[in-house]
Write a protein that holds these residues in place. Structure first.
Motif, PDB file in Angstrom:
ATOM      1  N   ASN A 114      13.449 -19.786  13.661  1.00  0.00           N
ATOM      2  CA  ASN A 114      14.313 -20.091  12.517  1.00  0.00           C
ATOM      3  C   ASN A 114      15.740 -19.657  12.857  1.00  0.00           C
ATOM      4  OD1 ASN A 114      12.667 -21.351  10.622  1.00  0.00           O
ATOM      5  ND2 ASN A 114      11.892 -19.424   9.806  1.00  0.00           N
ATOM      6  N   HIS A 152      15.400 -20.823   5.797  1.00  0.00           N
ATOM      7  CA  HIS A 152      14.378 -20.110   6.557  1.00  0.00           C
ATOM      8  C   HIS A 152      13.069 -20.064   5.775  1.00  0.00           C
ATOM      9  CE1 HIS A 152      17.101 -17.869   9.582  1.00  0.00           C
ATOM     10  NE2 HIS A 152      17.861 -18.752   8.942  1.00  0.00           N
ATOM     11  N   SER A 156       9.513 -21.760   6.984  1.00  0.00           N
ATOM     12  CA  SER A 156       8.325 -20.933   7.214  1.00  0.00           C
ATOM     13  C   SER A 156       7.179 -21.328   6.287  1.00  0.00           C
ATOM     14  CB  SER A 156       8.672 -19.456   7.029  1.00  0.00           C
ATOM     15  OG  SER A 156       9.504 -19.003   8.080  1.00  0.00           O
ATOM     16  N   GLU A 173      12.810 -14.969  13.635  1.00  0.00           N
ATOM     17  CA  GLU A 173      13.923 -15.099  12.703  1.00  0.00           C
ATOM     18  C   GLU A 173      15.190 -14.711  13.450  1.00  0.00           C
ATOM     19  OE1 GLU A 173      14.220 -16.093   9.619  1.00  0.00           O
ATOM     20  OE2 GLU A 173      12.108 -16.487   9.219  1.00  0.00           O
ATOM     21  N   PRO A 198      17.107 -11.908   7.078  1.00  0.00           N
ATOM     22  CA  PRO A 198      16.116 -12.265   8.094  1.00  0.00           C
ATOM     23  C   PRO A 198      15.413 -11.075   8.729  1.00  0.00           C
ATOM     24  CG  PRO A 198      18.057 -13.639   8.335  1.00  0.00           C
ATOM     25  CD  PRO A 198      18.412 -12.573   7.332  1.00  0.00           C
TER      26      PRO A 198
END
Length: 321
Positions: A114, A152, A156, A173, A198
């Protein structure tokens, strides 16, 4: 019995047969990570909003996901390939379709990166001092939150069910700054949230992924000599980047995007990578662990440097690269 040639090939391409998705691979660290994963033998799906037909709000038409995929192909040789899929990761149905395609074509996902961002366009780094939160444009601030956090989460949500189908999967991340460095306030407010979140995501998802034999980490490059940093911020190229140190002496600790790509490959190829689960990692720290170097043979450790060296004082990278 394995021949010497086969042994060398396996060592050179330790990720052969792995399937990776690099979300946000148009340029910078994302592009470099995709290319290095391909060089290591992985098949890499690369996504982003800028294509040869459309430019995102970042406004850089010079880098596209199609070009990234071609660079992956070139690096991978016969082992892996790059597959460009235009995707806005704030659009759940687009992300769902992306993951469905990976599942349909590959039946698995081994590495999810990500690296979604694009918020710099909503920040004024030229300002002498960043404004207080209540002085910032709220729409821009909330857009930064969506680009740096929500994207993100959406990715996910749809991709992790495919990742956990097989043990050994890795979620990365990507952020700016280590957990230690980011304990300080990274003004302005919305940038601080976008870059510290993150780290917490990797910690929390690491708890959940461990139940399925998978690993989550947060990885940060150092002071990155990205395309935009070189040509927009300093008006230099990779060939003469040291000239920028006249404007910003501490830029001497900077690194190429390839460096974080190489450290990612070393991490992903480590059979004991689960020991890093939930951790905040940096390119410089992983380079020390795995013996990785940047393209010039150096091993810059930018975040250790920026933590230990007075940024208002003279630049001295001795012992840090």
């Amino acid at each position: 019995m394995e021949t010497a040639e086969e042994s060398v090939r396996a060592t050179a391409q330790p990720l052969k047969g792995r399937i990776a998705l690099v979300a946000g691979a148009t340029r910078g660290a994302g592009r470099a990570m995709a290319v290095e994963l391909g060089r290591a033998g992985a098949t890499v799906y690369v996504t982003g909003r800028t294509t040869r037909d459309r430019v995102s709000e970042v406004g850089r038409a010079t880098e596209t996901i199609e070009e990234t995929a071609e660079l992956v192909d070139e690096a991978a040789g016969a082992a892996g390939r790059g597959i460009a899929v235009p995707t806005d990761h704030l659009e759940p149905e687009q992300v769902r379709a992306l993951v469905d395609r990976v599942d349909r074509e590959q039946g698995r996902l081994d590495i999810l990166v990500n690296d979604l961002w694009g918020g710099d366009v909503h920040l004024d780094w030229s300002a002498g001092g960043q404004p207080a939160m209540w002085e910032m444009d709220l729409d821009k601030g909330l857009r930064i939150m969506r680009l740096g956090i929500e994207s993100h989460i959406v990715t996910s949500h749809f991709a992790l069910p495919l990742l956990v189908r097989n043990p050994g999967g890795l979620l990365v991340e990507v952020t700016d700054g280590t957990e230690e460095y980011n304990r300080r306030y990274r003004r302005p407010f919305f940038y601080d949230l976008a870059k510290t979140t993150p780290i917490r995501m990797a910690y929390g998802l690491g708890e959940e992924l461990a139940e399925h034999g998978c690993t989550a980490v947060c990885l940060t490059p150092g002071w990155l000599r990205s395309e935009a940093m070189l040509d927009t911020a300093f008006h230099v190229t990779e060939e003469n980047w040291r000239e920028a140190c006249a404007q910003a002496p501490h830029f001497a600790i900077s690194e190429t995007p390839t460096y974080v790509g190489r450290t990612l490959v070393a991490l992903a190829a480590d059979p004991g990578l689960a020991r890093w689960n939930g951790r905040s990692l940096s390119s410089g720290g992983l380079a020390r662990e795995y013996g990785v170097t940047d393209v010039d043979g150096s091993a810059p450790d930018a975040w250790r440097y920026m933590t230990e060296v007075d940024q208002d004082g003279p630049a001295d990278v001795t012992g840090y690269r």
